[in-house]
Design a protein around this motif. Structure first.
Motif, short mmCIF file in Angstrom:
data_model
loop_
_atom_site.label_atom_id
_atom_site.label_comp_id
_atom_site.label_asym_id
_atom_site.label_seq_id
_atom_site.Cartn_x
_atom_site.Cartn_y
_atom_site.Cartn_z
N GLY A 43 0.85 -1.19 0.00
CA GLY A 43 0.00 0.00 0.00
C GLY A 43 0.89 1.24 0.00
N TRP A 44 0.27 2.41 -0.08
CA TRP A 44 0.99 3.69 -0.06
C TRP A 44 2.06 3.73 -1.16
CZ3 TRP A 44 2.00 6.74 4.97
CH2 TRP A 44 0.87 6.75 5.78
N GLY A 45 1.82 3.07 -2.29
CA GLY A 45 2.78 3.05 -3.38
C GLY A 45 3.82 1.95 -3.26
N CYS A 46 3.68 1.07 -2.29
CA CYS A 46 4.60 -0.05 -2.12
C CYS A 46 3.83 -1.34 -2.37
CB CYS A 46 5.18 -0.06 -0.70
SG CYS A 46 6.33 1.31 -0.42
N ASP A 47 4.53 -2.39 -2.82
CA ASP A 47 3.83 -3.63 -3.16
C ASP A 47 4.56 -4.87 -2.63
OD1 ASP A 47 6.00 -3.60 -4.87
OD2 ASP A 47 4.84 -3.87 -6.70
N GLY A 48 5.08 -4.75 -1.41
CA GLY A 48 5.77 -5.88 -0.79
C GLY A 48 4.79 -6.85 -0.16
N ASP A 49 5.33 -7.84 0.54
CA ASP A 49 4.51 -8.86 1.21
C ASP A 49 4.02 -8.42 2.59
OD1 ASP A 49 4.86 -10.61 -0.95
OD2 ASP A 49 6.70 -11.44 -0.09
N GLY A 81 9.85 10.91 12.72
CA GLY A 81 10.02 9.49 12.43
C GLY A 81 8.70 8.83 12.05
N PHE A 82 8.70 7.49 11.99
CA PHE A 82 7.51 6.75 11.58
C PHE A 82 7.50 5.41 12.30
CE2 PHE A 82 4.60 4.50 8.78
CZ PHE A 82 3.76 5.48 8.31
N TRP A 83 6.41 5.14 13.02
CA TRP A 83 6.25 3.88 13.76
C TRP A 83 5.65 2.82 12.84
CZ3 TRP A 83 8.16 3.19 18.56
CH2 TRP A 83 8.55 4.34 19.26
N HIS A 84 6.36 1.71 12.68
CA HIS A 84 5.93 0.62 11.80
C HIS A 84 5.35 -0.58 12.56
CE1 HIS A 84 7.48 2.02 7.88
NE2 HIS A 84 8.25 2.76 8.65
N TRP A 85 5.58 -0.65 13.86
CA TRP A 85 5.05 -1.78 14.62
C TRP A 85 5.16 -1.50 16.10
CZ3 TRP A 85 7.64 -7.28 14.63
CH2 TRP A 85 6.69 -8.26 14.96
N ILE A 86 4.10 -1.79 16.82
CA ILE A 86 4.11 -1.74 18.28
C ILE A 86 3.31 -2.94 18.76
CG2 ILE A 86 3.53 -0.48 20.37
CD1 ILE A 86 3.60 2.10 18.65
N ALA A 87 4.02 -3.94 19.24
CA ALA A 87 3.40 -5.14 19.82
C ALA A 87 3.78 -5.14 21.30
CB ALA A 87 3.90 -6.40 19.13
N TYR A 88 2.84 -5.49 22.16
CA TYR A 88 3.12 -5.45 23.60
C TYR A 88 2.31 -6.50 24.34
CZ TYR A 88 -1.16 -2.62 23.64
OH TYR A 88 -2.44 -2.18 23.48
N ASP A 89 2.57 -6.63 25.63
CA ASP A 89 1.95 -7.63 26.50
C ASP A 89 2.27 -9.06 26.07
OD1 ASP A 89 0.93 -5.54 27.96
OD2 ASP A 89 -1.15 -5.81 27.32
N LEU A 90 3.45 -9.26 25.48
CA LEU A 90 3.91 -10.61 25.17
C LEU A 90 4.46 -11.23 26.44
CD1 LEU A 90 5.71 -9.83 21.82
CD2 LEU A 90 3.75 -11.35 22.10
N ALA A 111 -0.70 -2.02 18.85
CA ALA A 111 -1.25 -0.67 18.86
C ALA A 111 -1.30 -0.11 17.44
CB ALA A 111 -0.40 0.23 19.74
N ARG A 112 -2.07 0.95 17.30
CA ARG A 112 -2.16 1.67 16.03
C ARG A 112 -0.79 2.27 15.73
NH1 ARG A 112 -2.41 6.82 15.16
NH2 ARG A 112 -2.94 7.26 17.31
N ILE A 113 -0.36 2.09 14.50
CA ILE A 113 0.93 2.63 14.06
C ILE A 113 0.68 3.81 13.13
CG2 ILE A 113 2.20 0.48 14.43
CD1 ILE A 113 1.86 -0.05 11.36
N ASP A 114 1.73 4.36 12.56
CA ASP A 114 1.58 5.55 11.74
C ASP A 114 0.91 5.31 10.39
OD1 ASP A 114 2.48 7.33 13.66
OD2 ASP A 114 4.57 7.12 13.06
N TYR A 115 0.69 4.08 9.99
CA TYR A 115 -0.13 3.80 8.81
C TYR A 115 -1.61 3.95 9.14
CZ TYR A 115 3.81 1.93 6.09
OH TYR A 115 4.99 1.78 5.38
N GLY A 121 3.46 -2.90 9.87
CA GLY A 121 3.45 -2.17 8.60
C GLY A 121 4.88 -2.08 8.10
N GLY A 122 5.17 -2.74 7.01
CA GLY A 122 6.54 -2.84 6.50
C GLY A 122 7.12 -1.53 6.00
N ALA A 123 8.37 -1.64 5.58
CA ALA A 123 9.12 -0.49 5.05
C ALA A 123 8.44 0.06 3.81
CB ALA A 123 10.55 -0.92 4.74
#
Length: 177
Positions: A43-49, A81-90, A111-115, A121-123
């Motif tokens: 998305g956002w002009g990117c087409d990765g996995d 900057g840009f947050w791509h992932w926030i995982a917690y309570d593991l 949590a909600r990230i910057d996407y 949300g990948g690079a």
């Protein structure tokens, strides 16, 4: 103790201290090296996995009750900057994540990230913007549950993690589009 013996003693203490530090590794990404398109956003002009990389960590500090994982791009042209992932309570028993992990299946939260959505949300640096660094950080936390919600702003979660973490370790990969 003579100066030689003192030097040996101090070197031993330093080696013990550094051996005890939390460490993060990955089978998918390497420190300072470019990531594969597998880890690019879709998305956002990117087409990765849009898959999260495999991550493992060792040397967990005493008192750790849970972990958080973040991915952050300090080079994003946003001023913050840009947050791509926030995982917690593991749970503290989790010391490895497979590629493309479903955090909920491990009992964690995202949590909600910057996407604008929760989850990984990948690079996806802007074309022609040069190399960006992607900092994957594991945070050892002294609490079972982080005092945030899935809609807490990423910067506020980053502040909370920095404030309470027992230790953290970062693996920085790169990406250019």
């Amino acid at each position: 103790m003579n100066s030689f013996a003192t030097s040996i003693f101090v070197a031993g203490l330093m080696a013990t201290a550094s051996a005890q530090a939390l460490q993060i590794t990955s089978q998918d990404i390497k420190e300072g090296h470019p990531m594969a398109k597998t880890f690019e956003f879709s998305g956002w002009g990117c087409d990765g996995d849009n898959l999260s990389p495999q991550l493992s960590w060792t040397n967990v500090p005493a008192g750790t009750k849970s972990f958080a994982i973040t991915a952050y791009d300090p080079d994003a042209p946003t001023g913050s900057g840009f947050w791509h992932w926030i995982a917690y309570d593991l749970n503290a028993s989790v010391t490895s994540l497979p590629r493309g992990v479903d955090i909920a299946k491990l009992g964690g939260q995202e949590a909600r990230i910057d996407y604008g959505k929760a989850g990984f949300g990948g690079a996806c640096p802007p074309a022609g913007d040069g190399m960006h660094r992607y900092q994957f950080t594991v945070w050892a936390l002294p609490t079972d549950k982080l005092d945030v919600t899935t809609t807490t702003p990423p910067a506020a979660i980053g502040f909370t993690l920095n404030k309470i973490a027992l230790d953290k370790a970062t693996l920085t990969a790169t990406y250019t589009k």
